[in-house]
Design an enzyme around this catalytic site. Structure first.
Site, PDB file in Angstrom:
ATOM      1  N   GLU A 115      -1.929  -7.454   7.103  1.00  0.00           N
ATOM      2  CA  GLU A 115      -0.554  -7.409   7.600  1.00  0.00           C
ATOM      3  C   GLU A 115      -0.315  -8.470   8.676  1.00  0.00           C
ATOM      4  O   GLU A 115      -1.258  -8.934   9.336  1.00  0.00           O
ATOM      5  CB  GLU A 115      -0.261  -6.006   8.160  1.00  0.00           C
ATOM      6  CG  GLU A 115       1.150  -5.805   8.700  1.00  0.00           C
ATOM      7  CD  GLU A 115       2.259  -6.046   7.680  1.00  0.00           C
ATOM      8  OE1 GLU A 115       2.417  -7.213   7.268  1.00  0.00           O
ATOM      9  OE2 GLU A 115       2.961  -5.076   7.332  1.00  0.00           O
ATOM     10  N   HIS A 139       0.817  -1.213   0.000  1.00  0.00           N
ATOM     11  CA  HIS A 139       0.000   0.000   0.000  1.00  0.00           C
ATOM     12  C   HIS A 139       0.850   1.262   0.000  1.00  0.00           C
ATOM     13  O   HIS A 139       2.062   1.236   0.273  1.00  0.00           O
ATOM     14  CB  HIS A 139      -0.904   0.008   1.231  1.00  0.00           C
ATOM     15  CG  HIS A 139      -0.113  -0.007   2.499  1.00  0.00           C
ATOM     16  ND1 HIS A 139       0.446   1.129   3.037  1.00  0.00           N
ATOM     17  CD2 HIS A 139       0.254  -1.020   3.314  1.00  0.00           C
ATOM     18  CE1 HIS A 139       1.113   0.825   4.135  1.00  0.00           C
ATOM     19  NE2 HIS A 139       1.014  -0.486   4.322  1.00  0.00           N
TER      20      HIS A 139
END
Length: 221
Positions: free
Chosen positions: A82, A8
């Site tokens: 994550e 990201h």
């Protein structure tokens, strides 16, 4: 099939070197938005048969320009989130950063029973990321290309263990830039082979920043 794993864009937590892994997480900085806007051009020569995001807001925001450019609706898969920081969540000390990335790469080397302090084991991490990759592969088919917007430590850990041609030691020592990406070809059953490891932002070095002082590993987010 082709699998493209993209980190990201920059977040406020990245600037401060915070281990920030809980959902929904922060949005993007102004630079992060610019990094995201550069992704469609960087992937202009790539087919895009499916776009996949994690449950964290920053991946949705980073994927948005590609979604608009290609007209492909993103699919949210929790498995692409994550590596969860557990008891280290919200901290930015060098010691905790080393513990975090060291644990993730111990998993990559095969010590899957090891747990992040107060968090998941490597067995749990690989089970959910493998499952997400398999779901993405099934969605696009054997000739398709899946573009996945995920996270730095998760991409580095999983790809170094699962993609032939990536060295674990190199990946441990090489932070993945915001909107940097890994491209692999293969499938979940036969395995994956490296096509490209692009460690700069998708838009090039003009959109890069120095690694935050509080984040020597570039691990967070």
């Amino acid at each position: 099939m082709r699998l493209i794993l993209i980190r990201h864009g920059q977040t406020p937590s990245n600037i401060h070197g915070l281990l920030d892994t809980d959902a929904p997480g922060p949005g993007l900085t102004e630079l992060g938005v610019a990094q995201a806007e550069a992704v469609p051009e960087a992937l202009a020569r790539q087919a895009v048969d499916g776009i996949f995001v994690s449950t964290l807001v920053r991946t949705h925001l980073t994927a948005a320009p590609l979604v608009r450019a290609r007209g492909v609706e993103p699919v949210e898969l929790d498995g692409f989130r994550e590596v969860q920081a557990g008891d280290l969540e919200g901290t930015n000390t060098a010691q905790n950063q080393r513990t975090y990335i060291g644990t993730a790469f111990a998993w990559a080397r095969g010590d899957r029973e090891l747990a992040m302090p107060g968090g998941p084991t490597g067995v749990q991490f690989f089970a959910r990321y493998d499952d997400a990759a398999a779901r993405a592969a099934a969605a696009v088919g054997p000739e398709g290309t899946a573009v996945v917007f995920s996270h730095g430590a998760a991409i580095r850990c999983w790809s170094s263990a699962r993609i032939r041609g990536l060295d674990v030691a190199r990946m441990e020592d090489t932070p993945l830039a915001n909107t940097g990406y890994v491209i692999a070809e293969g499938d979940p059953r036969g395995g994956w082979d490296l096509v490209e490891f692009h460690n700069a932002p998708a838009g090039g070095e003009a959109l890069a920043v120095a690694t935050p002082a509080g984040d020597p590993t570039g691990a967070q987010g």
